[in-house]
Enzyme design. Structure first.
Site, short mmCIF file in Angstrom:
data_model
loop_
_atom_site.label_atom_id
_atom_site.label_comp_id
_atom_site.label_asym_id
_atom_site.label_seq_id
_atom_site.Cartn_x
_atom_site.Cartn_y
_atom_site.Cartn_z
N THR A 157 0.84 -1.21 0.00
CA THR A 157 0.00 0.00 0.00
C THR A 157 0.88 1.26 0.00
O THR A 157 1.84 1.34 0.76
CB THR A 157 -0.93 0.01 1.23
N GLU A 364 -3.38 -6.76 6.81
CA GLU A 364 -2.75 -6.77 8.14
C GLU A 364 -3.14 -8.03 8.93
O GLU A 364 -3.34 -8.00 10.14
CB GLU A 364 -3.02 -5.47 8.90
N THR A 366 -5.20 -11.90 7.79
CA THR A 366 -6.56 -12.36 7.47
C THR A 366 -7.29 -12.76 8.75
O THR A 366 -6.66 -12.95 9.80
CB THR A 366 -6.49 -13.61 6.56
N1 COS Z 1 4.99 -9.17 19.44
C1 COS Z 1 6.28 -9.48 19.66
N2 COS Z 1 6.85 -10.61 19.16
C2 COS Z 1 6.07 -11.45 18.46
C3 COS Z 1 4.70 -11.17 18.21
C4 COS Z 1 4.16 -9.98 18.75
N3 COS Z 1 2.88 -9.66 18.56
N4 COS Z 1 4.19 -12.18 17.48
C5 COS Z 1 5.19 -13.06 17.27
N5 COS Z 1 6.31 -12.60 17.86
C6 COS Z 1 7.62 -13.27 17.89
C7 COS Z 1 7.48 -14.63 18.56
O1 COS Z 1 7.56 -14.51 19.96
C8 COS Z 1 8.66 -15.38 17.99
O2 COS Z 1 9.82 -15.01 18.67
P1 COS Z 1 10.70 -16.14 19.43
O3 COS Z 1 11.18 -17.05 18.35
O4 COS Z 1 11.80 -15.36 20.09
O5 COS Z 1 9.77 -16.80 20.38
C9 COS Z 1 8.77 -14.81 16.58
O6 COS Z 1 8.08 -13.54 16.57
C10 COS Z 1 8.14 -15.71 15.54
O7 COS Z 1 6.80 -15.90 15.89
P2 COS Z 1 6.00 -17.22 15.52
O8 COS Z 1 6.82 -18.40 15.92
O9 COS Z 1 4.63 -17.12 16.07
O10 COS Z 1 5.99 -17.13 13.91
P3 COS Z 1 5.19 -18.00 12.86
O11 COS Z 1 5.96 -17.96 11.62
O12 COS Z 1 4.83 -19.32 13.44
O13 COS Z 1 3.77 -17.27 12.61
C11 COS Z 1 2.13 -15.58 12.29
C12 COS Z 1 3.41 -16.08 12.98
C13 COS Z 1 1.41 -16.61 11.45
C14 COS Z 1 1.21 -15.14 13.39
C15 COS Z 1 2.64 -14.43 11.44
O14 COS Z 1 3.38 -14.91 10.34
C16 COS Z 1 1.59 -13.49 10.95
O15 COS Z 1 1.09 -12.65 11.69
N6 COS Z 1 1.23 -13.64 9.67
C17 COS Z 1 0.37 -12.71 9.02
C18 COS Z 1 1.19 -11.62 8.44
C19 COS Z 1 0.35 -10.47 8.09
O16 COS Z 1 -0.38 -9.94 8.91
N7 COS Z 1 0.44 -10.05 6.86
C20 COS Z 1 -0.33 -8.97 6.40
C21 COS Z 1 0.43 -8.20 5.41
S1 COS Z 1 1.42 -7.01 6.10
S2 COS Z 1 0.24 -5.43 5.93
#
Ligand code: COS
Length: 388
Positions: A157, A364, A366
């Site tokens: 965006t 941001e 789904t």
């Molecule tokens: N605040 C701080 N740290 C965070 C966090 C948060 N809200 N969410 C995750 N983390 C950290 C975790 O603690 C982890 O750190 P450690 O390895 O030190 O424990 C790390 O980030 C990785 O997190 P996680 O293991 O949960 O990652 P995954 O790959 O399993 O998945 C999801 C995370 C699926 C939740 C993530 O990829 C996500 O939000 N995807 C959607 C992305 C999105 O919103 N895209 C939209 C386009 S951008 S506008």
């Protein structure tokens, strides 16, 4: 948290007036031309909308989360593409620097964002890394005092308007997990950075998305956010967590707007000899819409206040985004139904909102990603409590 009620009231009054007098009248024009008039953007700068969330010491208003949510309730009462003009700058495009940037990075970029001189944008999503953001393939390889970035970012965006991007790229090629990802501030004029053609979208005309392509893009090491490698994914997650409350608030505002349009129509439109608002089946749709909007508003305010108090709100932010975005979709659907044939005809603007709000359930994170975050957090807490 509201820091000063009278200052807040004055800001909300200004935003409400701007929305009603300047934005609502040009909604159809913006949808038609796919452009937001420059004088509208200039007025947004003048009002201070580009600086809402930038700390006061860097020229912004430094709004608390509750204050920001309340401004978004107001901004929601017009086409969501208007919010996008400054939304990435005050949200995902600047907050990585606000939360994790060095003093030098904050001093250099935040005042430019706050004034609206520079648009900030956020580049996480890739052609093969959407919901599974940690699988991103863009690389940043250290070469002396530079990182060489290669890769493609998708659906970004404000990419065509942005002066600087927060870019997530893999700095540790051996580590395919989230820990191998770092965040950079990349200026749009950096050689090797180019913008793809503007995407044609279902809705939200006037807000532009495009690919951002990095081809041996040389970025000085000073651009690594926080000057620490391997923290980029966490920075992105923290930014998105805040962004989810912001968007949930926008959903509430948009639902409120749609209910007002539906009420006006229900009072004026007559069938079977009386205004359609007197029919109980119409009343049920109005009542359900109001109830759900109120519920979402309460959730957003609670999540925002908890964040202001310093609590971890990962769960509450996702609950708010999930419920408010799905709620807004249901409200838009009912309002099309209340308008009947007129709801399907472009002149009334309702079908445009119906298309516009569809994005709320996708960007941001789904709805399915919000469900995943909520369930994971609950299970993690339970496991910890049970010691397993
Ligand atoms: N605040 C701080 N740290 C965070 C966090 C948060 N809200 N969410 C995750 N983390 C950290 C975790 O603690 C982890 O750190 P450690 O390895 O030190 O424990 C790390 O980030 C990785 O997190 P996680 O293991 O949960 O990652 P995954 O790959 O399993 O998945 C999801 C995370 C699926 C939740 C993530 O990829 C996500 O939000 N995807 C959607 C992305 C999105 O919103 N895209 C939209 C386009 S951008 S506008």
């Amino acid at each position: 948290m509201i820091r000063d009620q009278s200052t807040m009231d004055a800001l909300l009054e200004t935003v409400d007036r701007f929305v009603q007098e300047r934005l609502v009248p040009v909604e159809a024009l913006v949808a038609e031309t796919n452009e937001i008039p420059q004088e509208i953007v200039d007025e947004m700068k003048y009002i201070g909308l580009f600086g809402l969330t930038i700390p006061e010491e860097y020229g912004g208003l430094g709004l608390t989360m509750e204050e920001e949510a309340r401004v978004m309730f107001s901004m929601g009462r017009t086409s969501p593409s208007f919010r996008s003009v400054f939304g990435t700058t005050i949200g995902i495009g600047s907050q990585g620097i606000v939360l994790d940037g060095t003093m030098e990075q904050k001093t250099k970029y935040l005042p430019r964002f706050a004034s609206g001189e520079w648009i900030g944008s956020f580049a996480l999503t890739e052609p093969d890394a959407g919901s599974d953001a940690a699988s991103l393939r863009t690389t940043a390889v250290r070469d002396g005092d530079f990182y060489i970035i290669n890769g493609t970012k998708r659906y970004i965006t404000n990419a065509p308007q942005a002066s600087a991007f927060t870019v997530m790229a893999r700095t540790n090629m051996a580590d395919k997990s989230a820990q191998g990802v770092s965040a950079f501030i990349v200026e749009a004029t950096t050689p090797g950075l180019s913008i793809g053609k503007i995407d044609k979208k279902m809705g939200q005309q006037g807000a532009h998305t495009a690919d951002v392509v990095f081809d041996a893009c040389r970025v000085p090491v000073s651009q690594l956010i926080g000057q620490v490698e391997g923290q980029g994914f966490k920075t992105a997650m923290k930014v998105l967590e805040k962004g989810r409350i912001h968007l949930a608030a926008l959903c509430v505002g948009t639902a409120e707007r749609l209910i007002q349009d539906a009420l006006r129509y229900a009072v004026e439109r007559k069938q079977f000899g009386k205004p359609i608002g007197e029919f109980q089946l119409i009343q049920a749709m109005l009542a359900d819409s109001q109830t759900e909007t109120y519920a979402a508003k309460c959730m957003v305010l609670d999540a925002a206040r908890r964040r202001d108090e310093g609590h971890d709100v990962s769960t509450e932010a996702s609950c708010s985004k999930l419920f408010a975005s799905e709620m807004c979709g249901r409200v838009a659907d009912r309002v099309v139904q209340i308008f009947g044939g007129a709801g399907y005809i472009a002149d009334y603007g309702i079908e445009r909102f119906y298309r516009d709000v569809r994005l709320f359930r996708i960007y941001e994170g789904t709805s399915q990603i919000q469900q995943l975050v909520i369930a994971r957090n609950l299970l993690k807490e339970k496991r910890a409590a049970m010691g397993v």
